[in-house]
Design a protein around this motif. Structure first.
Motif, mmCIF file in Angstrom:
data_model
loop_
_atom_site.group_PDB
_atom_site.id
_atom_site.type_symbol
_atom_site.label_atom_id
_atom_site.label_comp_id
_atom_site.label_asym_id
_atom_site.label_seq_id
_atom_site.Cartn_x
_atom_site.Cartn_y
_atom_site.Cartn_z
ATOM 1 N N PHE A 351 0.843 -1.189 0.000
ATOM 2 C CA PHE A 351 0.000 0.000 0.000
ATOM 3 C C PHE A 351 0.880 1.242 0.000
ATOM 4 O O PHE A 351 2.053 1.197 0.389
ATOM 5 N N ARG A 352 0.289 2.352 -0.434
ATOM 6 C CA ARG A 352 0.912 3.672 -0.255
ATOM 7 C C ARG A 352 0.049 4.431 0.731
ATOM 8 O O ARG A 352 -1.169 4.536 0.556
ATOM 9 N N HIS A 353 0.661 4.955 1.788
ATOM 10 C CA HIS A 353 -0.086 5.580 2.872
ATOM 11 C C HIS A 353 0.210 7.077 2.918
ATOM 12 O O HIS A 353 1.362 7.495 2.867
ATOM 13 N N GLY A 380 -11.495 11.621 -2.372
ATOM 14 C CA GLY A 380 -10.608 10.651 -1.740
ATOM 15 C C GLY A 380 -10.287 11.078 -0.335
ATOM 16 O O GLY A 380 -10.528 12.221 0.070
ATOM 17 N N ASN A 381 -9.697 10.158 0.425
ATOM 18 C CA ASN A 381 -9.452 10.472 1.825
ATOM 19 C C ASN A 381 -8.277 11.409 2.050
ATOM 20 O O ASN A 381 -7.957 11.733 3.187
ATOM 21 N N VAL A 386 -8.782 13.513 8.484
ATOM 22 C CA VAL A 386 -7.777 12.462 8.605
ATOM 23 C C VAL A 386 -8.158 11.320 7.670
ATOM 24 O O VAL A 386 -9.310 10.904 7.639
ATOM 25 N N ALA A 387 -7.197 10.832 6.901
ATOM 26 C CA ALA A 387 -7.476 9.779 5.919
ATOM 27 C C ALA A 387 -8.219 8.620 6.574
ATOM 28 O O ALA A 387 -7.693 7.947 7.460
ATOM 29 N N SER A 388 -9.455 8.368 6.127
ATOM 30 C CA SER A 388 -10.311 7.371 6.748
ATOM 31 C C SER A 388 -11.500 7.097 5.840
ATOM 32 O O SER A 388 -11.694 7.769 4.824
#
Length: 415
Positions: A351-353, A380-381, A386-388
């Motif tokens: 994955f890329r986070h 997109g997140n 916060v990315a979720s």
């Protein structure tokens, strides 16, 4: 109206679901299946099928209200949700037993032997200061180090305990964790929803992607067909996918990571500022595995927690135990920096986070001001908070609201 959507994760599919009763949507997905970072694997147990997650996993009605409403509108019920009796262990390099084992949430029989002491004291000091910052609404562009470094605890506890959990959540090393947005790093632990009951979806989060696609009547999904080229033509956009098929659309939604979106819009005239913003988001590479052997769990089963952190070689990597949630001893571990891999790996994925640094926060704010210009939209997140799962759904609501604010499903989802 015809809308082209690049990316078949929750954000892209939610945009399609919101618009696809009245408007024609074509969705292009590079992978062979939809779901994005939601990757679920079914397990038959006791006459019931549950899913273990390799990608995104935890949800919360308190923290993710729009996501929960979307689940409800698609027919998910309380029976589909499993509460996590959350607990945490943390073992530092060279230790035989964990430095920290927290009490478990309601319904758990382990950990039966907690370990608190200095590490627990440091965590509570951190959470108290984090709550103060939340209440004062400290700017999200302030780095985490400005919250942690003044705390009256040892440098070792700061490095190996206070920076450890954010480093694991954002898949970065302990030094990089200092440069995270402090508000992003503490977002799940403070405020009105502090310490919410975290949950997992029994059918798996990937099932939501399939449900969105199945419930969108005017949607055409093309998997294995990444968007490769965007061209303006006679007031519309021509999208060419990786199979060579072209699609004429009126609006384009990029529900893909910013580096991918940047490469797609760069050839278009007048997108220099947009490309600069999209290039400001930083990502780190990581890897996860589902496995059957308790490779990274504490040696003493009394210390097993739902989340088990290992601090080693400047990194902190997690091992999540699904036993207390689904009744099956399957483990999900970060493995990008482990010296020894599990013996019984069922599957793994890279994955890329997203790193939510002050720079990413500033990019989010600038991107919001560029949304929709010339019919180009970004979901997109990475676009908010916060990315979720919640930020993905929120971004879809924002984009769909710009394209068709009167779409009936907009009202149903936003209330």
């Amino acid at each position: 109206m015809r809308v082209g959507i690049a990316g078949g994760g929750i954000a892209g599919l939610t945009v399609a679901w919101l618009l696809g009763e009245e408007h024609e949507c074509v969705l292009l997905e590079a992978r062979s299946r939809v779901g994005g970072s939601a990757r679920s694997f079914p397990v038959r147990l006791g006459g019931e099928t549950v899913a273990v997650e390799l990608g995104s996993q935890d949800i919360s009605a308190e923290m993710f209200p729009r996501h929960r409403r979307l689940l409800s509108l698609l027919g998910y019920t309380a029976a589909d949700v499993r509460r996590i009796p959350a607990s945490l262990s943390l073992t530092r390099d060279g230790e035989r037993v964990p430095s920290l084992v927290t009490p478990a949430g309601e319904g758990a029989d382990r950990p039966s032997a907690t370990r608190l002491g200095p590490a627990w004291d440091a965590v509570n000091l951190f959470l108290d200061r984090a709550a103060e910052w939340h209440d004062r609404d400290v700017d999200w562009c302030v780095p985490l180090a400005e919250l942690v470094e003044p705390l009256p605890v040892s440098d070792a506890l700061k490095r190996d305990v206070l920076y450890a959990r954010p480093a694991s959540l954002f898949c970065c090393d302990l030094e990089e964790a200092k440069e995270l947005s402090a508000r992003a790093a503490i977002a799940f632990y403070v405020g009105e929803s502090a310490d919410p009951p975290w949950e997992q979806l029994a059918p798996g989060l990937e099932s939501l992607a399939w449900a969105l696609a199945a419930d969108t009547p005017r949607l055409r999904v093309r998997t294995g067909a990444a968007l490769e080229r965007v061209r303006r033509t006679e007031g519309r956009y021509e999208l060419t996918d990786s199979t060579g098929v072209s699609h004429l659309v009126d609006e384009v939604v990029f529900a893909v990571p910013p580096p991918v979106a940047r490469d797609l819009v760069a050839p278009l005239a007048g997108t220099a500022a947009l490309c600069e913003v999209l290039g400001s988001f930083a990502y780190v590479d990581t890897a996860y595995a589902l496995h059957l052997d308790p490779a990274y769990m504490p040696a003493d089963e009394r210390h097993w927690a739902t989340t088990n952190l290992s601090v080693h070689d400047g990194w902190c990597e997690s091992c999540d135990w699904y036993g207390p949630v689904h009744g099956v001893d399957v483990f999900k571990s970060q493995i990008a920096h482990r010296e020894v891999l599990p013996d019984q790996v069922l599957c793994r994925a890279d994955f890329r986070h997203l790193m939510i640094t002050p720079g990413a926060v500033r990019a989010q704010r600038r991107l919001a001001g560029l949304q929709g210009r010339g019919g180009l939209h970004f979901a997109g997140n990475h676009t908010n908070w916060v990315a979720s799962q919640e930020s993905a759904v929120t971004s879809a609501i924002d984009v769909a609201g710009r394209i068709a604010p009167d779409a009936p499903r907009m009202t149903r989802l936003t209330g």
